[in-house]
Design an enzyme around this catalytic site. Structure first.
Site, mmCIF file in Angstrom:
data_model
loop_
_atom_site.group_PDB
_atom_site.id
_atom_site.type_symbol
_atom_site.label_atom_id
_atom_site.label_comp_id
_atom_site.label_asym_id
_atom_site.label_seq_id
_atom_site.Cartn_x
_atom_site.Cartn_y
_atom_site.Cartn_z
ATOM 1 N N HIS A 36 0.224 -1.118 -0.100
ATOM 2 C CA HIS A 36 -0.242 0.035 -0.244
ATOM 3 C C HIS A 36 0.835 0.883 -0.275
ATOM 4 C CE1 HIS A 36 -2.528 -3.178 2.170
ATOM 5 N NE2 HIS A 36 -3.359 -2.037 1.129
ATOM 6 N N SER A 186 -3.186 -8.071 3.491
ATOM 7 C CA SER A 186 -3.525 -7.571 5.073
ATOM 8 C C SER A 186 -3.922 -8.812 5.652
ATOM 9 C CB SER A 186 -4.604 -6.722 5.113
ATOM 10 O OG SER A 186 -3.928 -5.374 4.446
HETATM 11 P P1 AMP Z 1 -6.991 -3.836 -0.148
HETATM 12 O O1 AMP Z 1 -6.159 -3.058 0.686
HETATM 13 O O2 AMP Z 1 -6.187 -5.072 -0.364
HETATM 14 O O3 AMP Z 1 -8.119 -3.347 -0.766
HETATM 15 O O4 AMP Z 1 -5.677 -3.180 -1.235
HETATM 16 C C1 AMP Z 1 -5.294 -1.739 -1.585
HETATM 17 C C2 AMP Z 1 -4.188 -1.716 -2.964
HETATM 18 O O5 AMP Z 1 -3.288 -2.316 -2.776
HETATM 19 C C3 AMP Z 1 -4.711 -2.384 -4.415
HETATM 20 O O6 AMP Z 1 -4.576 -1.455 -5.339
HETATM 21 C C4 AMP Z 1 -3.902 -3.782 -3.948
HETATM 22 O O7 AMP Z 1 -4.155 -4.325 -5.720
HETATM 23 C C5 AMP Z 1 -3.138 -3.181 -3.591
HETATM 24 N N1 AMP Z 1 -2.064 -4.000 -3.305
HETATM 25 C C6 AMP Z 1 -2.297 -4.946 -1.842
HETATM 26 N N2 AMP Z 1 -1.043 -5.617 -1.790
HETATM 27 C C7 AMP Z 1 0.045 -4.944 -2.997
HETATM 28 C C8 AMP Z 1 1.052 -5.989 -2.364
HETATM 29 N N3 AMP Z 1 1.681 -7.404 -1.861
HETATM 30 N N4 AMP Z 1 2.177 -5.375 -3.248
HETATM 31 C C9 AMP Z 1 1.444 -3.985 -4.524
HETATM 32 N N5 AMP Z 1 0.403 -4.279 -4.274
HETATM 33 C C10 AMP Z 1 -0.541 -4.273 -3.187
#
Ligand code: AMP
Length: 278
Positions: A36, A186
């Site tokens: 993130h 997460s």
């Molecule tokens: P989330 O909070 O899981 O909905 O993710 C929010 C954003 O963070 C989304 O665009 C995900 O694709 C990105 N994201 C989550 N995990 C990763 C990671 N390990 N590396 C890069 N981006 C991530």
């Protein structure tokens, strides 16, 4: 950093800057990790004002337990965002986003949303697109930042922007990983130390495909299935090699960087997804 909990106050503030400034949006569900934070950094580099939204969207969870157990660490998240000089954090309550009884919007993303996450998490992409469209319409960003970690989501969001006829530029970043290759997520917070170690099976299988791209797709998928069968408490949900343009499984390799190996698996009951473009 300014924190807004309502769209009225947020838009009032953003409207002052809109004409002269580019606005970058990083939508998240909180429990922020280095993946993130890399999105925030990318947004800071490209945009004058960066908005991070933190909202655990009930509409995109097809599994109630997964929603209830979703990690929350808002105070730590705010601290991390402050350290990066994120300009604005939007932390709406549910009634700032949805009116009571509101239903998920039915989009038709076609084949893009039919396989993998679309198949195993019915309604997920409609729920995700419902919130992302709302965030786009509230914040009206010039750019929005998404991770390749959720590759199918990234492609659906690109299709959403087209459907909306919106000029928002979608910027993607590569996947951030733990030392053992496990993609940052997460949901990793719900893994025991032992489970975290075991979860490297996902990256190892992805990496095997990268190293063995000369082999038949059928054989690579068989290898992954057999590897998972030999590991207790690691349950493979799917392993697919897809064309990244339409996210449809393929039997023959396409052009370089147009294919992706995608895996979803349950490790000690926690559902994880990952992919590598190849
Ligand atoms: P989330 O909070 O899981 O909905 O993710 C929010 C954003 O963070 C989304 O665009 C995900 O694709 C990105 N994201 C989550 N995990 C990763 C990671 N390990 N590396 C890069 N981006 C991530």
């Amino acid at each position: 950093m300014r924190q807004f909990q309502t769209k009225i106050k947020l838009t009032r503030y953003l409207n002052i800057y809109r004409k002269k400034s580019s606005i970058g949006l990083v939508p998240t569900m909180g429990a922020l990790h280095s993946g993130h934070l890399a999105l925030i950094k990318a947004a800071k580099e490209k945009c004058d004002i960066v908005v991070c939204s933190i909202f655990v969207n009930p509409m995109q969870f097809n599994n109630k337990e997964d929603f209830i157990n979703y990690p929350n660490s808002i105070n730590k998240d705010l601290e991390k965002l402050r350290t990066l000089n994120c300009d604005i954090v939007y932390t709406p309550k549910i009634n700032d986003i949805y009116v009571q009884g509101e239903k998920v919007k039915e989009f038709n993303f076609g084949p893009l949303a039919e396989n993998m996450e679309g198949k195993f998490r019915p309604g997920h992409f409609n729920g995700m697109a419902t919130i992302v469209e709302k965030l786009f319409n509230i914040i009206l960003p010039t750019q929005a930042f998404f991770g390749e970690k959720d590759l199918q989501q990234l492609q659906v969001v690109k299709a959403l922007v087209q459907k909306m006829g919106s000029p928002i530029e979608i910027v993607s970043i590569t996947t951030y990983r733990e030392k053992n290759g496990l993609a940052k997520s997460s949901r990793n917070k719900r893994l025991s130390k032992k489970a975290k170690k075991k979860a490297s099976i996902i990256y190892n299988c992805l990496n095997y495909c990268v190293q063995n791209k000369h082999k038949d797709i059928v054989n690579l998928k068989l290898y992954i299935q057999n590897t998972f069968k030999s590991q207790k408490s690691c349950k493979l949900e799917y392993a697919e090699i897809v064309n990244i343009e339409n996210m449809v499984p393929i039997n023959k390799w396409g052009a370089k960087n147009k294919n992706a190996i995608c895996i979803a698996a349950h490790i000690e009951g926690v559902r994880l997804i990952d992919n590598i473009i190849l």
